[in-house]
Scaffold this motif. Structure first.
Motif, PDB file in Angstrom:
ATOM      1  N   THR A   1       0.730  -0.913   0.072  1.00  0.00           N
ATOM      2  CA  THR A   1       0.114  -0.173  -0.102  1.00  0.00           C
ATOM      3  C   THR A   1       0.753   1.026  -0.665  1.00  0.00           C
ATOM      4  OG1 THR A   1      -0.269   0.262   2.296  1.00  0.00           O
ATOM      5  CG2 THR A   1      -1.891  -1.081   1.009  1.00  0.00           C
ATOM      6  N   VAL A   2       2.362   1.393   0.763  1.00  0.00           N
ATOM      7  CA  VAL A   2       3.099   2.156   0.577  1.00  0.00           C
ATOM      8  C   VAL A   2       3.996   1.719   0.260  1.00  0.00           C
ATOM      9  CG1 VAL A   2       4.459   4.204   2.254  1.00  0.00           C
ATOM     10  CG2 VAL A   2       1.496   2.590   2.617  1.00  0.00           C
ATOM     11  N   VAL A   3       5.270   2.865  -0.491  1.00  0.00           N
ATOM     12  CA  VAL A   3       6.855   2.436  -0.943  1.00  0.00           C
ATOM     13  C   VAL A   3       7.214   2.908  -0.839  1.00  0.00           C
ATOM     14  CG1 VAL A   3       5.581   1.099  -3.106  1.00  0.00           C
ATOM     15  CG2 VAL A   3       5.458   3.626  -3.287  1.00  0.00           C
ATOM     16  N   PRO A   4       8.791   3.146  -0.829  1.00  0.00           N
ATOM     17  CA  PRO A   4       9.630   4.209  -0.081  1.00  0.00           C
ATOM     18  C   PRO A   4       9.762   5.499  -0.714  1.00  0.00           C
ATOM     19  CG  PRO A   4      10.556   2.286  -1.796  1.00  0.00           C
ATOM     20  CD  PRO A   4       9.365   1.786  -1.327  1.00  0.00           C
ATOM     21  N   VAL A   5      10.393   6.093  -0.485  1.00  0.00           N
ATOM     22  CA  VAL A   5      10.740   7.295  -1.220  1.00  0.00           C
ATOM     23  C   VAL A   5      11.946   7.201  -2.504  1.00  0.00           C
ATOM     24  CG1 VAL A   5      12.214   9.555  -0.981  1.00  0.00           C
ATOM     25  CG2 VAL A   5      10.340   8.608   0.437  1.00  0.00           C
ATOM     26  N   LEU A   6      12.113   7.587  -3.454  1.00  0.00           N
ATOM     27  CA  LEU A   6      13.091   7.182  -4.393  1.00  0.00           C
ATOM     28  C   LEU A   6      13.590   8.159  -4.647  1.00  0.00           C
ATOM     29  CD1 LEU A   6      11.043   4.934  -6.972  1.00  0.00           C
ATOM     30  CD2 LEU A   6      12.649   3.876  -5.291  1.00  0.00           C
ATOM     31  N   PRO A   7      14.899   7.962  -4.381  1.00  0.00           N
ATOM     32  CA  PRO A   7      15.724   9.625  -3.697  1.00  0.00           C
ATOM     33  C   PRO A   7      16.763  10.036  -5.106  1.00  0.00           C
ATOM     34  CG  PRO A   7      16.714   8.360  -2.734  1.00  0.00           C
ATOM     35  CD  PRO A   7      15.320   7.470  -3.506  1.00  0.00           C
ATOM     36  N   ALA A   8      16.568   9.267  -5.934  1.00  0.00           N
ATOM     37  CA  ALA A   8      17.926  10.051  -7.443  1.00  0.00           C
ATOM     38  C   ALA A   8      17.173  10.881  -8.749  1.00  0.00           C
ATOM     39  CB  ALA A   8      18.258   8.423  -8.309  1.00  0.00           C
ATOM     40  N   THR A   9      17.726  11.955  -8.922  1.00  0.00           N
ATOM     41  CA  THR A   9      17.910  12.497  -9.416  1.00  0.00           C
ATOM     42  C   THR A   9      18.042  12.504 -10.607  1.00  0.00           C
ATOM     43  OG1 THR A   9      19.210  14.204  -8.388  1.00  0.00           O
ATOM     44  CG2 THR A   9      17.607  14.884  -7.760  1.00  0.00           C
ATOM     45  N   THR A  10      19.193  11.729 -11.203  1.00  0.00           N
ATOM     46  CA  THR A  10      19.434  10.967 -12.426  1.00  0.00           C
ATOM     47  C   THR A  10      19.295   9.753 -12.589  1.00  0.00           C
ATOM     48  OG1 THR A  10      20.960  13.227 -12.614  1.00  0.00           O
ATOM     49  CG2 THR A  10      21.382  11.170 -13.748  1.00  0.00           C
ATOM     50  N   LEU A  11      18.351   9.111 -13.379  1.00  0.00           N
ATOM     51  CA  LEU A  11      18.103   7.969 -14.231  1.00  0.00           C
ATOM     52  C   LEU A  11      19.061   7.138 -14.628  1.00  0.00           C
ATOM     53  CD1 LEU A  11      14.168   9.131 -13.574  1.00  0.00           C
ATOM     54  CD2 LEU A  11      15.686   7.934 -11.523  1.00  0.00           C
ATOM     55  N   ALA A  12      18.455   6.178 -14.739  1.00  0.00           N
ATOM     56  CA  ALA A  12      19.026   4.824 -15.740  1.00  0.00           C
ATOM     57  C   ALA A  12      18.254   4.499 -16.743  1.00  0.00           C
ATOM     58  CB  ALA A  12      20.068   4.470 -15.527  1.00  0.00           C
ATOM     59  N   THR A  13      18.332   3.918 -17.699  1.00  0.00           N
ATOM     60  CA  THR A  13      17.979   2.723 -18.363  1.00  0.00           C
ATOM     61  C   THR A  13      17.439   2.610 -18.042  1.00  0.00           C
ATOM     62  OG1 THR A  13      20.051   3.355 -21.036  1.00  0.00           O
ATOM     63  CG2 THR A  13      17.353   1.357 -20.801  1.00  0.00           C
ATOM     64  N   SER A  14      15.535   2.310 -17.910  1.00  0.00           N
ATOM     65  CA  SER A  14      14.442   1.884 -17.375  1.00  0.00           C
ATOM     66  C   SER A  14      14.978   1.045 -16.292  1.00  0.00           C
ATOM     67  CB  SER A  14      14.776   0.356 -18.415  1.00  0.00           C
ATOM     68  OG  SER A  14      13.695  -0.742 -18.412  1.00  0.00           O
ATOM     69  N   CYS A  15      14.965   1.879 -15.637  1.00  0.00           N
ATOM     70  CA  CYS A  15      15.791   2.101 -13.695  1.00  0.00           C
ATOM     71  C   CYS A  15      14.704   1.638 -13.137  1.00  0.00           C
ATOM     72  CB  CYS A  15      16.730   3.101 -13.381  1.00  0.00           C
ATOM     73  SG  CYS A  15      15.948   4.553 -13.285  1.00  0.00           S
ATOM     74  N   TYR A  16      13.551   2.185 -13.101  1.00  0.00           N
ATOM     75  CA  TYR A  16      12.458   1.450 -13.030  1.00  0.00           C
ATOM     76  C   TYR A  16      11.058   1.502 -13.398  1.00  0.00           C
ATOM     77  CZ  TYR A  16      14.006   5.542  -9.550  1.00  0.00           C
ATOM     78  OH  TYR A  16      15.210   6.289  -8.549  1.00  0.00           O
TER      79      TYR A  16
END
Length: 182
Positions: free
Chosen positions: A100-115
């Motif tokens: 029902t709740v998920v973590p904060v995802l703190p990255a500001t620079t992403l990578a290919t298909s990371c999420y």
């Protein structure tokens, strides 16, 4: 599992489909290897909590599908990494229908298909995580919340420059949404 130095695919699929497993192993590594935890706990339907994940240096596909199909999972770990790798969290909580709740995802620079596909089918999820990323990558959020039918709001999406397929299907089949991204 006391190892702090991992090798490529070292724990891949190790405890997959252990349907009676109720307590995850302790994972101590802070620097990961490609595919090291991929599908490690996939299908462990009795798990209610995930292991603590202290790693801050990720590798390609390191957590890919790690907890996929853990339908009893209600608590997820803090994900402290701010430097991501391609496919690092891809499908990590796919089909975790009790979340029902998920973590904060703190990255500001992403990578290919990371999420990509990270919360696909998490149909109990009501609130999305904070997504502060301003530098996107191809397919970084692709189908991230597909089928999250209880999701009623969307996160702020602050990036001003887009990447190929970055939001592709991100909220597909989220039938309860009442807001649109800012």
């Amino acid at each position: 599992l006391p190892a702090t130095t991992l090798a490529t695919s070292c724990y891949q699929g190790m405890l997959g489909n252990c349907i009676k497993l109720t307590t995850p192993p302790a994972l101590h590594a802070t620097t990961l290897a490609s595919g090291c935890y991929q599908s490690m706990l996939e299908g462990c339907t009795k798990l209610t909590t995930a292991p603590t994940l202290p790693a801050t240096t990720l590798a390609t596909s390191c957590y890919n599908d790690m907890l996929r199909g853990c339908t009893g999972l209600t608590t997820v770990p803090v994900l402290p990494a701010t430097t991501l790798a391609s496919y690092c969290y891809h499908g990590m909580f796919y089909g975790c229908t009790s979340l029902t709740v998920v973590p904060v995802l703190p990255a500001t620079t992403l990578a290919t298909s990371c999420y990509g596909y990270m919360f696909w089918g998490c149909n109990s999820l009501t609130t999305p995580p904070v997504l502060p990323a301003t530098t996107l990558a191809p397919s970084c959020y692709s189908y991230m919340f597909n089928g999250c039918t209880s999701l009623t709001t969307v996160p702020v999406l602050p990036a001003t420059t887009l990447a190929s397929g970055c939001y592709n299907g991100m909220f597909y089949n989220c039938t309860s949404l009442t807001t649109t991204p800012e």
